[in-house]
Design an enzyme around this catalytic site. Structure first.
Site, PDB file in Angstrom:
ATOM      1  N   PRO A  99     -15.200   2.898  26.454  1.00 52.28           N
ATOM      2  CA  PRO A  99     -13.752   3.152  26.430  1.00 52.28           C
ATOM      3  C   PRO A  99     -13.017   1.963  25.814  1.00 52.28           C
ATOM      4  O   PRO A  99     -13.496   0.825  25.901  1.00 52.28           O
ATOM      5  CB  PRO A  99     -13.388   3.311  27.915  1.00 52.28           C
ATOM      6  CG  PRO A  99     -14.484   2.637  28.671  1.00 52.28           C
ATOM      7  CD  PRO A  99     -15.718   2.695  27.829  1.00 52.28           C
ATOM      8  N   ALA A 102     -10.638  -1.418  28.186  1.00 52.50           N
ATOM      9  CA  ALA A 102     -10.935  -1.134  29.595  1.00 52.50           C
ATOM     10  C   ALA A 102     -11.859  -2.183  30.211  1.00 52.50           C
ATOM     11  O   ALA A 102     -12.401  -1.969  31.289  1.00 52.50           O
ATOM     12  CB  ALA A 102     -11.559   0.256  29.725  1.00 52.50           C
ATOM     13  N   GLY A 103     -12.059  -3.310  29.506  1.00 48.97           N
ATOM     14  CA  GLY A 103     -12.917  -4.366  30.050  1.00 48.97           C
ATOM     15  C   GLY A 103     -14.366  -4.243  29.625  1.00 48.97           C
ATOM     16  O   GLY A 103     -15.220  -4.979  30.122  1.00 48.97           O
ATOM     17  N   GLY A 105     -15.399  -4.606  26.463  1.00 50.98           N
ATOM     18  CA  GLY A 105     -15.634  -5.375  25.237  1.00 50.98           C
ATOM     19  C   GLY A 105     -15.346  -4.612  23.957  1.00 50.98           C
ATOM     20  O   GLY A 105     -15.950  -4.897  22.914  1.00 50.98           O
ATOM     21  N   SER A 106     -14.401  -3.658  23.998  1.00 52.67           N
ATOM     22  CA  SER A 106     -14.156  -2.834  22.808  1.00 52.67           C
ATOM     23  C   SER A 106     -13.659  -3.672  21.632  1.00 52.67           C
ATOM     24  O   SER A 106     -14.110  -3.473  20.496  1.00 52.67           O
ATOM     25  CB  SER A 106     -13.165  -1.715  23.112  1.00 52.67           C
ATOM     26  OG  SER A 106     -11.957  -2.229  23.640  1.00 52.67           O
ATOM     27  N   ASP A 147     -17.200 -12.602  24.928  1.00 55.23           N
ATOM     28  CA  ASP A 147     -17.280 -11.214  24.448  1.00 55.23           C
ATOM     29  C   ASP A 147     -17.926 -11.130  23.068  1.00 55.23           C
ATOM     30  O   ASP A 147     -18.739 -10.245  22.807  1.00 55.23           O
ATOM     31  CB  ASP A 147     -15.875 -10.581  24.395  1.00 55.23           C
ATOM     32  CG  ASP A 147     -15.370 -10.203  25.782  1.00 55.23           C
ATOM     33  OD1 ASP A 147     -15.957 -10.669  26.769  1.00 55.23           O
ATOM     34  OD2 ASP A 147     -14.384  -9.453  25.870  1.00 55.23           O
TER      35      ASP A 147
HETATM   36  O1  PMV Z   1     -11.423  -7.389  29.524  1.00 54.36           O
HETATM   37  P1  PMV Z   1     -12.176  -8.009  28.406  1.00 54.36           P
HETATM   38  O2  PMV Z   1     -13.349  -7.206  27.973  1.00 54.36           O
HETATM   39  O3  PMV Z   1     -11.279  -8.372  27.257  1.00 54.36           O
HETATM   40  O4  PMV Z   1     -12.813  -9.382  28.971  1.00 54.36           O
HETATM   41  C1  PMV Z   1     -12.030 -10.558  29.122  1.00 54.36           C
HETATM   42  C2  PMV Z   1     -12.825 -11.672  29.760  1.00 54.36           C
HETATM   43  C3  PMV Z   1     -11.955 -12.876  30.173  1.00 54.36           C
HETATM   44  O5  PMV Z   1     -12.829 -13.804  30.823  1.00 54.36           O
HETATM   45  C4  PMV Z   1     -10.873 -12.456  31.168  1.00 54.36           C
HETATM   46  C5  PMV Z   1     -11.276 -13.556  28.977  1.00 54.36           C
HETATM   47  C6  PMV Z   1     -12.217 -14.323  28.055  1.00 54.36           C
HETATM   48  O6  PMV Z   1     -11.747 -14.706  26.968  1.00 54.36           O
HETATM   49  O7  PMV Z   1     -13.384 -14.582  28.414  1.00 54.36           O
END
Ligand code: PMV
Length: 306
Positions: A99, A102-103, A105-106, A147
């Site tokens: 997705p 949504a966390g 790594g898109s 990421d």
């Molecule tokens: O939500 P995402 O997939 O963008 O992950 C961000 C991860 C963080 O630790 C919050 C930020 C980063 O740059 O590592």
């Protein structure tokens, strides 16, 4: 000769198992790749036509215009410029398994796949990571680099800003990802944590340090197959992240549902404020997937392997 693209490139999506947010401040993080998170294909079009990008799964469909201030256009421009790639004369289409926003790594998966289209799948990983960071800086301002590393390399990585990546040896296991479908912005969540840290450093710094220490404890649990401890550490991680202000009702509800449905532990993954949780199944992923399906929550399995 006009700049060329390779015809195909792919990049990993990811789940952060431990260390989101604290990784920004130099502590370690553990992340696992999701294979074929994004797959891109490139075809030449008429000479001089603007570069096109179309990823129907994410409702992305645009032509690169020099005047555009849209983050996707700016990121595409930044990556192609970094790689001396084309800004016209190509159409890029994509499929994805993850997705958007949504966390999972898109943005990094897209940035890495674009960098690989320009540089080639076999380019040195460090070169691909560097090129993708030109895009990630547009999306996130000051990304930790985690990421981009996992989107390039996949597998499971321990990462710190100072020392980069180290692989981990362990027996594969499964986590279940469930999506709140609540949109959020990584840059916004990272900025909120920074504000809280600036206002209350003596309170927030020990929380970040504890999140870093969790990574070392989790690594020990993973390499010794101690999933009971791993689940408990996920619970602690979610509570500590809540203290940073990046949890929300929707995330807490999915964590509670996972725990009621046989998970050994669950936590938000990524920047929080919405997006996804990960849950560690107690007895196979089936009961968890069923519980999410019954609650009409989008969920899928990720195999975590070295
Ligand atoms: O939500 P995402 O997939 O963008 O992950 C961000 C991860 C963080 O630790 C919050 C930020 C980063 O740059 O590592």
């Amino acid at each position: 000769m006009r700049p060329q693209l390779h015809s195909r490139a792919s990049a990993f999506g990811k789940v952060i198992l431990f260390g989101e947010h604290s990784v920004v401040y130099g502590y370690p993080a553990l992340a696992a790749g999701i294979a074929d998170g994004v797959v891109l294909h490139a075809q030449p079009t008429e000479h001089g036509r603007p570069l096109e990008l179309s990823i129907p799964d994410w409702d992305v469909d645009f032509e690169l215009r020099p005047e555009s201030e849209d983050p996707l256009s700016l990121a595409l421009h930044a990556i192609m410029s970094h790689c001396d790639g084309p800004l016209t004369g190509w159409r890029i289409t994509g499929q994805t398994k993850i997705p958007a926003r949504a966390g999972c790594g898109s943005s990094a998966a897209l940035s890495v796949a674009l960098a690989k289209l320009a540089l080639g799948e076999d380019a040195p990983p460090a070169q691909i990571v560097e090129a993708s960071m030109a895009g990630e800086r547009v999306f996130h301002g000051n990304p930790s680099g985690l990421d981009s590393e996992i989107a390039t390399r996949g597998g499971m990585l321990r990462y710190t800003r100072s020392d980069g990546v180290a692989p981990l040896r362990f027996a594969p296991f499964t986590v279940v990802v469930a999506n709140t479908n609540k949109p959020r912005s990584t840059a916004h969540q990272v900025a909120n944590v920074r504000t809280r840290k600036t206002r209350f450093p003596l309170v927030v710094d020990p929380v970040l340090q504890a999140l870093g220490q969790l990574v070392t404890s989790a690594e020990r649990a993973i390499v010794t197959n101690d999933f009971k401890s791993l689940g408990e550490l996920m619970e602690v991680s979610h509570e500590l992240l809540s203290g940073l202000g990046v949890c929300c009702e929707e995330l807490d509800r999915l964590v509670a549902l996972a725990n009621r449905s046989g998970a050994l532990g669950a936590k938000l993954t990524g920047a929080g404020g919405g997006g996804c949780i990960i849950a560690l199944p107690g007895d196979g992923a089936g009961p968890l997937l069923k519980a999410f399906e019954t609650a009409q929550v989008e969920a899928f399995e990720v195999r975590v392997e070295a």
